[in-house]
Design an enzyme around this catalytic site. Sequence first.
Site, short mmCIF file in Angstrom:
data_model
loop_
_atom_site.label_atom_id
_atom_site.label_comp_id
_atom_site.label_asym_id
_atom_site.label_seq_id
_atom_site.Cartn_x
_atom_site.Cartn_y
_atom_site.Cartn_z
N SER A 177 0.86 -1.19 0.00
CA SER A 177 0.00 0.00 0.00
C SER A 177 0.89 1.23 0.00
O SER A 177 2.00 1.21 0.54
CB SER A 177 -0.89 0.02 1.24
OG SER A 177 -1.56 1.27 1.37
N LYS A 211 1.85 -2.63 6.19
CA LYS A 211 2.19 -2.59 4.77
C LYS A 211 3.66 -2.24 4.56
O LYS A 211 4.30 -2.70 3.60
CB LYS A 211 1.27 -1.63 4.04
CG LYS A 211 -0.18 -2.11 3.98
CD LYS A 211 -0.30 -3.47 3.33
CE LYS A 211 -1.74 -3.92 3.17
NZ LYS A 211 -1.86 -5.22 2.47
N TYR A 258 -2.16 -0.25 10.23
CA TYR A 258 -2.26 -0.67 8.84
C TYR A 258 -1.02 -0.22 8.06
O TYR A 258 -0.42 -1.00 7.31
CB TYR A 258 -3.52 -0.09 8.20
CG TYR A 258 -3.71 -0.48 6.76
CD1 TYR A 258 -4.30 -1.70 6.42
CD2 TYR A 258 -3.31 0.36 5.73
CE1 TYR A 258 -4.47 -2.07 5.10
CE2 TYR A 258 -3.48 0.00 4.40
CZ TYR A 258 -4.06 -1.21 4.09
OH TYR A 258 -4.22 -1.57 2.78
#
Length: 280
Positions: free
Chosen positions: A138, A155, A151
Amino acid sequence: MGALDGKIAVVTGGTSGIGEGVAKAFVLEGAKVVITGRREEEGRALEKQIGVRFVRADVAIEADVRAMVDKTVEWFGRVDCLVNNAGIPSPMTSITEIDVATIDQILAVNVRGVVLGIKHAAPVMISQRSGSVINIGSVAGIRGGISAHIYSASKGAVQALTRSAAAELGEKGIRVNCISPGAIVTGIFGKNAGLEGSKADRATGVVKERFATIQPIPRAGLPDDIAQAAVFLASDGSGFVNGQDIVVDGGMTSVTRGWSAIVAGRAEMARLIKEAATTL
């Protein structure tokens, strides 16, 4: 003749969003595809719709990942490509308010799941002396203030793992690369807003409208944008590409926005998604 004729691919998290888009593109390019996910109803439906095989699996559970690879080999005799796509979001909360359970849950799926996928697919690929592993990262792992803290950390770990695994497995004829999407229209944002999985997948109209304006290319990113990059990395045309992170974001990472602006924007999008969901 397709770019992936004769290849056998496994796509985790393949029942919706980017994973579903990758599976469809791979089938169109001639691959035999096994998708995995936790939602059996959606997986069985895609078996009929696009001609894939489905294995119910939670990538955070090693026995499930081992079975996923074993079943693919049982069906097709080999694994040419593994797309580690399965992932879950985390809420946009302050670093001072993150709970340990959230940390453990996000890392279990987004990081451990990728490690386990490579761990169990690599021996098959090593025996073949060929293979392509594609991890889905990401832009949140590259730039701060784009998504939630845990998150983003997960990533970033995927991107680092890609480079590390590529160094080892490249010597054995296996390429390991990463695709880092930008703002892609999927159900993950509906899930972050509190919607159940299948309902979140249908509440993407608001996301598409909001994401049309947050990068220089004036449209929202779509799963097929990521799928086409995955086709390249799975194909023989990328035979000298290893340890790389291909950013597919419409130029999003060329623009700077602050944490507060992103949090406010996400909160407004969640409100609109919930509002739109009442009509589904």
